[in-house]
Design a protein around this motif. Sequence first.
Motif, PDB file in Angstrom:
ATOM      1  N   GLY A 150       0.602  -1.524   0.145  1.00  0.00           N
ATOM      2  CA  GLY A 150       0.029   0.013  -0.167  1.00  0.00           C
ATOM      3  C   GLY A 150       0.865   1.416   0.038  1.00  0.00           C
ATOM      4  O   GLY A 150       0.627   2.799   0.172  1.00  0.00           O
ATOM      5  N   GLY A 151       2.384   1.290   0.277  1.00  0.00           N
ATOM      6  CA  GLY A 151       2.856   2.256  -0.174  1.00  0.00           C
ATOM      7  C   GLY A 151       2.706   2.911  -1.751  1.00  0.00           C
ATOM      8  O   GLY A 151       2.074   2.679  -2.303  1.00  0.00           O
ATOM      9  N   LEU A 152       3.115   4.473  -1.853  1.00  0.00           N
ATOM     10  CA  LEU A 152       3.293   5.601  -2.611  1.00  0.00           C
ATOM     11  C   LEU A 152       3.868   6.707  -2.708  1.00  0.00           C
ATOM     12  O   LEU A 152       4.302   7.183  -1.331  1.00  0.00           O
ATOM     13  CB  LEU A 152       1.466   5.687  -2.189  1.00  0.00           C
ATOM     14  N   ARG A 153       4.624   6.273  -3.962  1.00  0.00           N
ATOM     15  CA  ARG A 153       5.991   8.298  -4.448  1.00  0.00           C
ATOM     16  C   ARG A 153       4.791   8.630  -5.269  1.00  0.00           C
ATOM     17  O   ARG A 153       4.061   8.360  -6.030  1.00  0.00           O
ATOM     18  CB  ARG A 153       6.999   6.932  -4.418  1.00  0.00           C
ATOM     19  N   VAL A 154       4.685   9.654  -4.334  1.00  0.00           N
ATOM     20  CA  VAL A 154       3.948  10.819  -6.234  1.00  0.00           C
ATOM     21  C   VAL A 154       5.147  12.026  -5.869  1.00  0.00           C
ATOM     22  O   VAL A 154       4.970  12.328  -4.941  1.00  0.00           O
ATOM     23  CB  VAL A 154       2.776  10.987  -5.691  1.00  0.00           C
ATOM     24  N   LEU A 155       5.198  12.581  -6.530  1.00  0.00           N
ATOM     25  CA  LEU A 155       5.713  13.819  -7.930  1.00  0.00           C
ATOM     26  C   LEU A 155       4.984  14.325  -8.294  1.00  0.00           C
ATOM     27  O   LEU A 155       3.660  14.466  -9.038  1.00  0.00           O
ATOM     28  CB  LEU A 155       7.075  13.089  -8.908  1.00  0.00           C
ATOM     29  N   VAL A 156       4.312  15.628  -7.631  1.00  0.00           N
ATOM     30  CA  VAL A 156       3.841  16.693  -8.497  1.00  0.00           C
ATOM     31  C   VAL A 156       4.610  17.914  -8.774  1.00  0.00           C
ATOM     32  O   VAL A 156       5.208  18.458  -7.400  1.00  0.00           O
ATOM     33  CB  VAL A 156       3.054  16.951  -7.135  1.00  0.00           C
ATOM     34  N   GLY A 157       4.148  18.453  -9.983  1.00  0.00           N
ATOM     35  CA  GLY A 157       5.355  19.895 -10.114  1.00  0.00           C
ATOM     36  C   GLY A 157       5.611  20.964 -11.164  1.00  0.00           C
ATOM     37  O   GLY A 157       4.481  20.437 -11.973  1.00  0.00           O
ATOM     38  N   VAL A 158       6.561  21.506 -11.505  1.00  0.00           N
ATOM     39  CA  VAL A 158       6.319  22.305 -12.848  1.00  0.00           C
ATOM     40  C   VAL A 158       7.207  22.598 -13.552  1.00  0.00           C
ATOM     41  O   VAL A 158       8.028  23.188 -12.789  1.00  0.00           O
ATOM     42  CB  VAL A 158       4.943  23.339 -12.392  1.00  0.00           C
ATOM     43  N   ALA A 159       7.587  22.438 -14.449  1.00  0.00           N
ATOM     44  CA  ALA A 159       8.869  22.049 -14.899  1.00  0.00           C
ATOM     45  C   ALA A 159       8.626  23.596 -15.560  1.00  0.00           C
ATOM     46  O   ALA A 159       8.091  24.237 -16.078  1.00  0.00           O
ATOM     47  CB  ALA A 159       9.160  21.231 -16.415  1.00  0.00           C
ATOM     48  N   HIS A 160       9.593  24.534 -15.215  1.00  0.00           N
ATOM     49  CA  HIS A 160       9.887  25.880 -15.806  1.00  0.00           C
ATOM     50  C   HIS A 160      11.060  26.086 -16.819  1.00  0.00           C
ATOM     51  O   HIS A 160      12.078  25.756 -16.885  1.00  0.00           O
ATOM     52  CB  HIS A 160      10.199  26.695 -15.089  1.00  0.00           C
TER      53      HIS A 160
END
Length: 327
Positions: A150-160
């Motif tokens: 049930g583990g989780l890794r998430v990336l949330v971002g914006v490339a500039h």
Amino acid sequence: MGGTMRIGALVSTRAALAGATGNALVMGVAEVSTPLGWVLLPGLLGVSSRPRVAALVSAWAAVLLAASVVVPVVPGHRAEPWALGASVASLAAVPLLAWTRRRREERAVARVPAPRDVAVFAMPAGTERAALAVCRTPGEVAAAVPLRRGGLRVLVGVAHGATLARPEHTRALESTFHTESRRGGRSLPRIADALDRLVREVSPGGYLAATLVEVSGDGSVTLLRRGGPDVTVHDGDGTRPGGLPDAGPIGLAEVTTSVARAPAGARRLAITPPVDRSAHTAGSRRLPDEALRLSRPVDAVVALTRRPGGGRRTGPALVVDLPPERP
């Protein structure tokens, strides 16, 4: 990101084919003729790849196996019917196993109904649930990787930067996050390090403003803020800033090893898309509070992508529910 959340593979096509070829050469030179020696490594490589790659690896391993029997320059695979049958059956099962693994992962990250201008994915997050919203705004980078138990890794971002924000480069960032997240022993700082190397290689003048999230099987949360928005905390009564330390954008700042835990008393965490400061009115400040009061993470994350006063939605956004704190 496309209409469906891409599921990463542990092994690339080139590495899988090279491994199958190297295994055949080693088995021939070592005069190993058992089916296990010729099939075990290609099988492991195939199962760890995408189904199409698994089929290609199986077919290539079968060609190498047949060549070792037909052209016995060095001792190769046994030619007895039982041995050939065992190897063929094993190689035929590899694509099926790879497909089964992919389907299991796709079920873990499921797209759910949402407005036409936003794609929403629901997934397990420890003992609770999480939701990720993608709006296909320029430079948007979002990836979720389910882990064991049930583990989780998430990336949330914006490339500039014009170069880094190109679709092929944002997809490369997401793919790198997938690959690094699945490798054993990878911490959030080490994953950020890999992303940093990619950003500096692809676009020296660009940077990735991102927040990385890891949820363990028991629901504990680790966060790493690299120029991305702060985490909003909902404790059941209202919302407040998470107060995460910011180590600076990926590609500009030095790599850091500092990570933060979820603030005490948090029942829900949200990483919201950037908001135009000129539109930062009292109404816009109320938006996260109203959104995070919604009962389901998928409803909350859709509400978070709305902009004050209407207009095009902005993403990505993430909502993670946390288990109640133990007394």
